[in-house]
Scaffold this motif. Structure first.
Motif, PDB file in Angstrom:
ATOM      1  N   GLN A  11      -3.052   7.009 -11.455  1.00  0.00           N
ATOM      2  CA  GLN A  11      -1.719   7.497 -11.810  1.00  0.00           C
ATOM      3  C   GLN A  11      -1.014   8.171 -10.631  1.00  0.00           C
ATOM      4  O   GLN A  11       0.158   7.907 -10.362  1.00  0.00           O
ATOM      5  N   LEU A  12      -1.759   9.037  -9.916  1.00  0.00           N
ATOM      6  CA  LEU A  12      -1.132   9.832  -8.861  1.00  0.00           C
ATOM      7  C   LEU A  12      -0.877   9.045  -7.583  1.00  0.00           C
ATOM      8  O   LEU A  12       0.126   9.260  -6.896  1.00  0.00           O
ATOM      9  N   LEU A  13      -1.778   8.127  -7.244  1.00  0.00           N
ATOM     10  CA  LEU A  13      -1.659   7.408  -5.973  1.00  0.00           C
ATOM     11  C   LEU A  13      -0.697   6.232  -6.047  1.00  0.00           C
ATOM     12  O   LEU A  13      -0.388   5.608  -5.022  1.00  0.00           O
ATOM     13  N   LEU A  19       4.063  14.637 -10.094  1.00  0.00           N
ATOM     14  CA  LEU A  19       3.788  16.057 -10.273  1.00  0.00           C
ATOM     15  C   LEU A  19       5.103  16.812 -10.482  1.00  0.00           C
ATOM     16  O   LEU A  19       6.153  16.405  -9.971  1.00  0.00           O
ATOM     17  N   PRO A  20       5.063  17.908 -11.237  1.00  0.00           N
ATOM     18  CA  PRO A  20       6.285  18.699 -11.487  1.00  0.00           C
ATOM     19  C   PRO A  20       6.949  19.125 -10.176  1.00  0.00           C
ATOM     20  O   PRO A  20       6.282  19.557  -9.238  1.00  0.00           O
ATOM     21  N   GLY A  21       8.270  18.963 -10.124  1.00  0.00           N
ATOM     22  CA  GLY A  21       9.015  19.407  -8.950  1.00  0.00           C
ATOM     23  C   GLY A  21       9.235  18.346  -7.898  1.00  0.00           C
ATOM     24  O   GLY A  21       9.922  18.584  -6.899  1.00  0.00           O
ATOM     25  N   PHE A  22       8.643  17.161  -8.100  1.00  0.00           N
ATOM     26  CA  PHE A  22       8.794  16.099  -7.097  1.00  0.00           C
ATOM     27  C   PHE A  22       9.612  14.949  -7.670  1.00  0.00           C
ATOM     28  O   PHE A  22       9.337  14.450  -8.763  1.00  0.00           O
ATOM     29  N   PRO A 158       0.139  -2.849   3.283  1.00  0.00           N
ATOM     30  CA  PRO A 158       1.303  -2.110   2.776  1.00  0.00           C
ATOM     31  C   PRO A 158       0.883  -0.879   1.971  1.00  0.00           C
ATOM     32  O   PRO A 158      -0.032  -0.933   1.160  1.00  0.00           O
ATOM     33  N   LEU A 159       1.562   0.218   2.214  1.00  0.00           N
ATOM     34  CA  LEU A 159       1.253   1.461   1.517  1.00  0.00           C
ATOM     35  C   LEU A 159       2.537   2.085   0.985  1.00  0.00           C
ATOM     36  O   LEU A 159       3.518   2.222   1.725  1.00  0.00           O
ATOM     37  N   ASN A 160       2.510   2.479  -0.273  1.00  0.00           N
ATOM     38  CA  ASN A 160       3.647   3.143  -0.896  1.00  0.00           C
ATOM     39  C   ASN A 160       3.434   4.651  -0.749  1.00  0.00           C
ATOM     40  O   ASN A 160       2.442   5.194  -1.264  1.00  0.00           O
ATOM     41  N   ILE A 161       4.342   5.318  -0.042  1.00  0.00           N
ATOM     42  CA  ILE A 161       4.103   6.688   0.407  1.00  0.00           C
ATOM     43  C   ILE A 161       5.176   7.652  -0.104  1.00  0.00           C
ATOM     44  O   ILE A 161       6.368   7.402   0.070  1.00  0.00           O
ATOM     45  N   PRO A 162       4.758   8.785  -0.693  1.00  0.00           N
ATOM     46  CA  PRO A 162       5.729   9.831  -1.065  1.00  0.00           C
ATOM     47  C   PRO A 162       5.984  10.771   0.108  1.00  0.00           C
ATOM     48  O   PRO A 162       5.448  10.574   1.201  1.00  0.00           O
ATOM     49  N   SER A 163       6.764  11.808  -0.123  1.00  0.00           N
ATOM     50  CA  SER A 163       7.034  12.810   0.914  1.00  0.00           C
ATOM     51  C   SER A 163       5.731  13.518   1.305  1.00  0.00           C
ATOM     52  O   SER A 163       4.748  13.508   0.557  1.00  0.00           O
ATOM     53  N   LEU A 164       5.737  14.150   2.470  1.00  0.00           N
ATOM     54  CA  LEU A 164       4.560  14.860   2.951  1.00  0.00           C
ATOM     55  C   LEU A 164       4.132  15.953   1.976  1.00  0.00           C
ATOM     56  O   LEU A 164       2.937  16.142   1.717  1.00  0.00           O
ATOM     57  N   SER A 165       5.089  16.677   1.420  1.00  0.00           N
ATOM     58  CA  SER A 165       4.748  17.763   0.490  1.00  0.00           C
ATOM     59  C   SER A 165       4.091  17.212  -0.776  1.00  0.00           C
ATOM     60  O   SER A 165       3.149  17.820  -1.311  1.00  0.00           O
ATOM     61  N   GLN A 167       2.428  14.324  -0.917  1.00  0.00           N
ATOM     62  CA  GLN A 167       1.109  13.861  -0.468  1.00  0.00           C
ATOM     63  C   GLN A 167       0.097  15.007  -0.510  1.00  0.00           C
ATOM     64  O   GLN A 167      -1.026  14.856  -1.004  1.00  0.00           O
ATOM     65  N   THR A 168       0.510  16.158   0.030  1.00  0.00           N
ATOM     66  CA  THR A 168      -0.377  17.323   0.109  1.00  0.00           C
ATOM     67  C   THR A 168      -0.759  17.819  -1.284  1.00  0.00           C
ATOM     68  O   THR A 168      -1.938  18.135  -1.541  1.00  0.00           O
ATOM     69  N   ALA A 169       0.202  17.859  -2.198  1.00  0.00           N
ATOM     70  CA  ALA A 169      -0.062  18.320  -3.569  1.00  0.00           C
ATOM     71  C   ALA A 169      -1.037  17.370  -4.277  1.00  0.00           C
ATOM     72  O   ALA A 169      -1.967  17.822  -4.968  1.00  0.00           O
ATOM     73  N   ILE A 170      -0.834  16.077  -4.104  1.00  0.00           N
ATOM     74  CA  ILE A 170      -1.726  15.087  -4.734  1.00  0.00           C
ATOM     75  C   ILE A 170      -3.137  15.207  -4.166  1.00  0.00           C
ATOM     76  O   ILE A 170      -4.127  15.189  -4.904  1.00  0.00           O
TER      77      ILE A 170
END
Length: 211
Positions: A11-13, A19-22, A158-165, A167-170
């Motif tokens: 789910q997260l990756l 996550l809340p706030g993203f 290929p990689l689907n990438i969120p923001s750095l913040s 990434q860190t939370a996950i």
């Protein structure tokens, strides 16, 4: 607990669960955009059981560090947060594309057929969870012959990438799940040891029950 962690990772990756706030779309990137790639070098002629450095090879990665070789020749120095992974494996093997996140400076060196990815921009722990046994790499295993991942194929992943913040939370959530899983395994091992000891004394009559 293992199944729960797998579901959480799924789910997260993939961004299915945020996550809340993203908010905001994840970006599609290639490994070439996110990392610098390097190959390991042969250390077979410089193995020394009392060596200063741990040689990272496929056996070390596939056994989670339980089986290791040492050397005094640091031909491919590694630093903390480097990502290393198995590039070659037997058909249907369990080691192909298995990753290890380097946890200490000046301790490891890299063997041949083990790839090294240095993060240019991103959270190394998140990248570890995202890349470890990634399905893209596993598609190169045809189940018949030895699989050898080529540099070009690796860089095209290929990689689907969120923001750095994000990434860190996950990564922090998944690391917590890993720690809980480790504790559960340790508790289970202790209980199994206690049970064996109890069976030994009860089934041999060394210890008698009180009526």
């Amino acid at each position: 607990l293992t199944d729960r962690k797998k579901a959480l990772m799924q789910q997260l990756l993939t961004g299915k669960k945020r996550l809340p706030g993203f908010e905001g779309k994840w970006e599609l990137k290639s490994i070439e955009e996110l990392f610098t790639f390097k190959n390991g070098k042969a250390h077979e002629n410089v193995i020394d059981e009392n060596g200063k450095y741990i040689l990272i090879n496929s056996k070390y990665i596939s056994t989670n560090g339980d089986v290791l070789k040492r050397t005094n020749s640091n031909l491919v120095p590694l630093v903390k947060n480097d990502l290393v992974f198995v590039m070659s494996d037997v058909p249907n093997g369990k080691a192909l594309a298995k990753f290890f996140l380097v946890d200490e400076n000046d301790l490891y060196t890299l063997n041949q057929r083990i790839g090294l990815l240095k993060v240019k921009n991103g959270n190394p722990a998140f990248m570890y969870y995202l890349l470890n046994r990634n399905s893209y790499f596993l598609t190169f295993d045809n189940g018949v012959g030895q699989t050898n991942l080529r540099k070009d194929d690796i860089l095209d992943c290929p990689l689907n990438i969120p923001s750095l913040s994000e990434q860190t939370a996950i990564a922090e959530i998944l690391a917590t799940a890993d720690r809980e899983l480790t504790l559960q395994k340790e508790k289970l091992a202790q209980l199994q040891t206690q049970k064996k000891g109890l069976m030994q004394v009860l089934l041999t009559g060394k210890k008698r029950l009180i009526n």
